[in-house]
Design an enzyme around this catalytic site. Structure first.
Site, PDB file in Angstrom:
ATOM      1  N   GLN A 143      35.649  60.900  77.442  1.00 40.26           N
ATOM      2  CA  GLN A 143      36.516  60.644  76.289  1.00 40.26           C
ATOM      3  C   GLN A 143      35.685  60.210  75.080  1.00 40.26           C
ATOM      4  O   GLN A 143      36.009  60.541  73.942  1.00 40.26           O
ATOM      5  CB  GLN A 143      37.561  59.573  76.635  1.00 40.26           C
ATOM      6  CG  GLN A 143      38.635  59.360  75.577  1.00 40.26           C
ATOM      7  CD  GLN A 143      39.625  60.515  75.476  1.00 40.26           C
ATOM      8  OE1 GLN A 143      39.673  61.375  76.359  1.00 40.26           O
ATOM      9  NE2 GLN A 143      40.386  60.553  74.408  1.00 40.26           N
ATOM     10  N   VAL A 172      43.283  61.541  68.606  1.00 39.02           N
ATOM     11  CA  VAL A 172      42.524  61.393  69.848  1.00 39.02           C
ATOM     12  C   VAL A 172      42.552  59.938  70.299  1.00 39.02           C
ATOM     13  O   VAL A 172      42.341  59.027  69.499  1.00 39.02           O
ATOM     14  CB  VAL A 172      41.052  61.853  69.650  1.00 39.02           C
ATOM     15  CG1 VAL A 172      40.305  61.838  70.973  1.00 39.02           C
ATOM     16  CG2 VAL A 172      41.001  63.232  69.017  1.00 39.02           C
ATOM     17  N   ALA A 173      42.836  59.735  71.568  1.00 32.59           N
ATOM     18  CA  ALA A 173      42.882  58.367  72.081  1.00 32.59           C
ATOM     19  C   ALA A 173      41.477  57.794  72.157  1.00 32.59           C
ATOM     20  O   ALA A 173      40.522  58.490  72.508  1.00 32.59           O
ATOM     21  CB  ALA A 173      43.531  58.347  73.452  1.00 32.59           C
ATOM     22  N   SER A 178      42.991  56.261  76.835  1.00 28.37           N
ATOM     23  CA  SER A 178      43.644  57.549  77.055  1.00 28.37           C
ATOM     24  C   SER A 178      44.293  57.582  78.428  1.00 28.37           C
ATOM     25  O   SER A 178      43.708  57.150  79.419  1.00 28.37           O
ATOM     26  CB  SER A 178      42.612  58.681  76.979  1.00 28.37           C
ATOM     27  OG  SER A 178      43.164  59.870  77.514  1.00 28.37           O
ATOM     28  N   HIS A 180      44.601  60.093  80.086  1.00 31.46           N
ATOM     29  CA  HIS A 180      43.877  61.071  80.902  1.00 31.46           C
ATOM     30  C   HIS A 180      42.912  60.387  81.870  1.00 31.46           C
ATOM     31  O   HIS A 180      42.512  60.981  82.858  1.00 31.46           O
ATOM     32  CB  HIS A 180      43.152  62.082  80.005  1.00 31.46           C
ATOM     33  CG  HIS A 180      44.092  63.053  79.350  1.00 31.46           C
ATOM     34  ND1 HIS A 180      44.603  64.146  80.012  1.00 31.46           N
ATOM     35  CD2 HIS A 180      44.644  63.071  78.118  1.00 31.46           C
ATOM     36  CE1 HIS A 180      45.422  64.810  79.204  1.00 31.46           C
ATOM     37  NE2 HIS A 180      45.463  64.176  78.044  1.00 31.46           N
ATOM     38  N   ASP A 187      47.584  68.078  79.869  1.00 31.46           N
ATOM     39  CA  ASP A 187      47.841  68.813  78.631  1.00 31.46           C
ATOM     40  C   ASP A 187      48.172  70.231  79.062  1.00 31.46           C
ATOM     41  O   ASP A 187      47.354  70.896  79.708  1.00 31.46           O
ATOM     42  CB  ASP A 187      46.612  68.803  77.715  1.00 31.46           C
ATOM     43  CG  ASP A 187      46.379  67.427  77.104  1.00 31.46           C
ATOM     44  OD1 ASP A 187      47.339  66.634  77.048  1.00 31.46           O
ATOM     45  OD2 ASP A 187      45.240  67.157  76.686  1.00 31.46           O
ATOM     46  N   GLU A 239      53.351  64.975  70.678  1.00 34.58           N
ATOM     47  CA  GLU A 239      52.522  65.901  71.456  1.00 34.58           C
ATOM     48  C   GLU A 239      53.373  66.619  72.507  1.00 34.58           C
ATOM     49  O   GLU A 239      53.481  66.157  73.640  1.00 34.58           O
ATOM     50  CB  GLU A 239      51.381  65.141  72.161  1.00 34.58           C
ATOM     51  CG  GLU A 239      50.356  64.565  71.214  1.00 34.58           C
ATOM     52  CD  GLU A 239      49.078  64.106  71.932  1.00 34.58           C
ATOM     53  OE1 GLU A 239      48.149  63.693  71.237  1.00 34.58           O
ATOM     54  OE2 GLU A 239      49.021  64.174  73.180  1.00 34.58           O
ATOM     55  N   HIS A 242      51.562  67.220  76.015  1.00 35.69           N
ATOM     56  CA  HIS A 242      51.015  66.167  76.875  1.00 35.69           C
ATOM     57  C   HIS A 242      52.122  65.590  77.759  1.00 35.69           C
ATOM     58  O   HIS A 242      53.025  64.912  77.278  1.00 35.69           O
ATOM     59  CB  HIS A 242      50.384  65.068  76.013  1.00 35.69           C
ATOM     60  CG  HIS A 242      49.809  63.913  76.796  1.00 35.69           C
ATOM     61  ND1 HIS A 242      48.457  63.633  76.843  1.00 35.69           N
ATOM     62  CD2 HIS A 242      50.407  62.972  77.565  1.00 35.69           C
ATOM     63  CE1 HIS A 242      48.254  62.561  77.597  1.00 35.69           C
ATOM     64  NE2 HIS A 242      49.433  62.141  78.052  1.00 35.69           N
TER      65      HIS A 242
END
Ligand code: ZN
Length: 276
Positions: A143, A172-173, A178, A180, A187, A239, A242
């Site tokens: 990330q 963007v995290a 994030s 993720h 995504d 988003e 996501h």
């Protein structure tokens, strides 16, 4: 007993039955009226500006029906798939379980997502949509690379350092913040969108695939994690690609009540605190 008494008894019972049925019907009607009213109020309060956020949450809570309450009381917030990761809840690698699941040949996810994702993909295919994964699990160090890359892309596109950082922060995290990192986020777009060379942009919702995901992902345990109109709560722009796994029951509740995961967790905590 004489015949006369028997007949009048039968008549009396018939009248009582009719009265009972009428009462039941009017009760049914009353309940319906109440729930429709509650729904309408909910919608109005949900559509209010984000500046009224805290007020909205309170009024939503007050309208929580007893069925909702029962459901919310048994939600287990200690479950891994309800973990909250955002600006104020950073994820540490110590919290990470083995990310042993693989979807779409080579995308790493938490094992719990594999079957739900597979089922969703098959259901979409039956409706003529070819879902394609773009990104799933990302380590914190990965990330960091994504974040830095985004800033330099923005600078290359003509922005100043500060503008570039601000733009990246919107889309963007930050590393550690994030979803993720959890292995619970995907995504997701479709083959047509990939073929058209489109990136992860909000216009994806205008496609058949974007609409399909929006409409059906909750049936498989996923939520649109950063919904439109909730940017002030999530701190992330809309988003439509996501999705986040939270389990079917939770996903249906969150989506059906137009909540974010932040609002859902807050609501569950409040209800469970009241119970104890
Ligand atoms: Zn994502």
């Amino acid at each position: 007993m004489s015949k006369k008494i028997l007949v009048s008894l039968a008549l009396l019972m018939a009248v009582m039955l009719i009265i009972n049925r009428k009462e039941a019907m009017s009760q049914e009607h009353d309940n319906k009226t109440v729930s429709v009213k509650q729904e309408q109020t909910k919608e109005v309060s949900n559509n209010k500006g984000a500046s009224n956020q805290s007020i909205d949450t309170t009024s939503d809570n007050e309208q929580t029906t007893s069925t909702d309450k029962k459901f919310l009381e048994q939600v287990d917030l200690s479950r891994y798939d309800l973990i909250l990761v955002n600006d104020s809840h950073a994820f540490s690698d110590e919290q990470l379980p083995a990310v042993t699941g693989i979807i779409d040949s080579n995308y790493q996810v938490h094992a719990d997502l594999v079957t739900p994702y597979q089922k969703m993909k098959e259901a979409a295919a039956a409706d003529g949509i070819s879902l394609r994964v773009v990104s799933t699990y990302r380590s914190v160090s990965y990330q960091e690379q994504v974040y830095e890359q985004s800033i330099s892309d923005n600078i290359n596109a003509g922005m100043s350092q500060q503008e570039a950082e601000e733009e990246t922060a919107v889309y963007v995290a930050e590393p550690g913040k994030s979803e993720h990192h959890t292995g619970l986020a995907i995504d997701l777009v479709d083959q047509l969108w990939l073929d058209a060379g489109k990136g992860l942009v909000p216009e994806f919702i205008e496609t058949a695939a974007g609409k399909w995901i929006d409409e059906h992902c909750a049936e498989f345990g996923f939520i649109i994690r950063f919904p439109k109109g909730k940017e002030e709560i999530t701190n992330i722009n809309y988003e439509p690609w996501h999705i986040r796994y939270v389990g079917v029951e939770n996903a249906k509740y969150i989506t059906g009540n137009q909540l974010t995961l932040e609002e859902f967790v807050e609501l569950v905590e409040k209800i469970q605190k009241e119970k104890n």
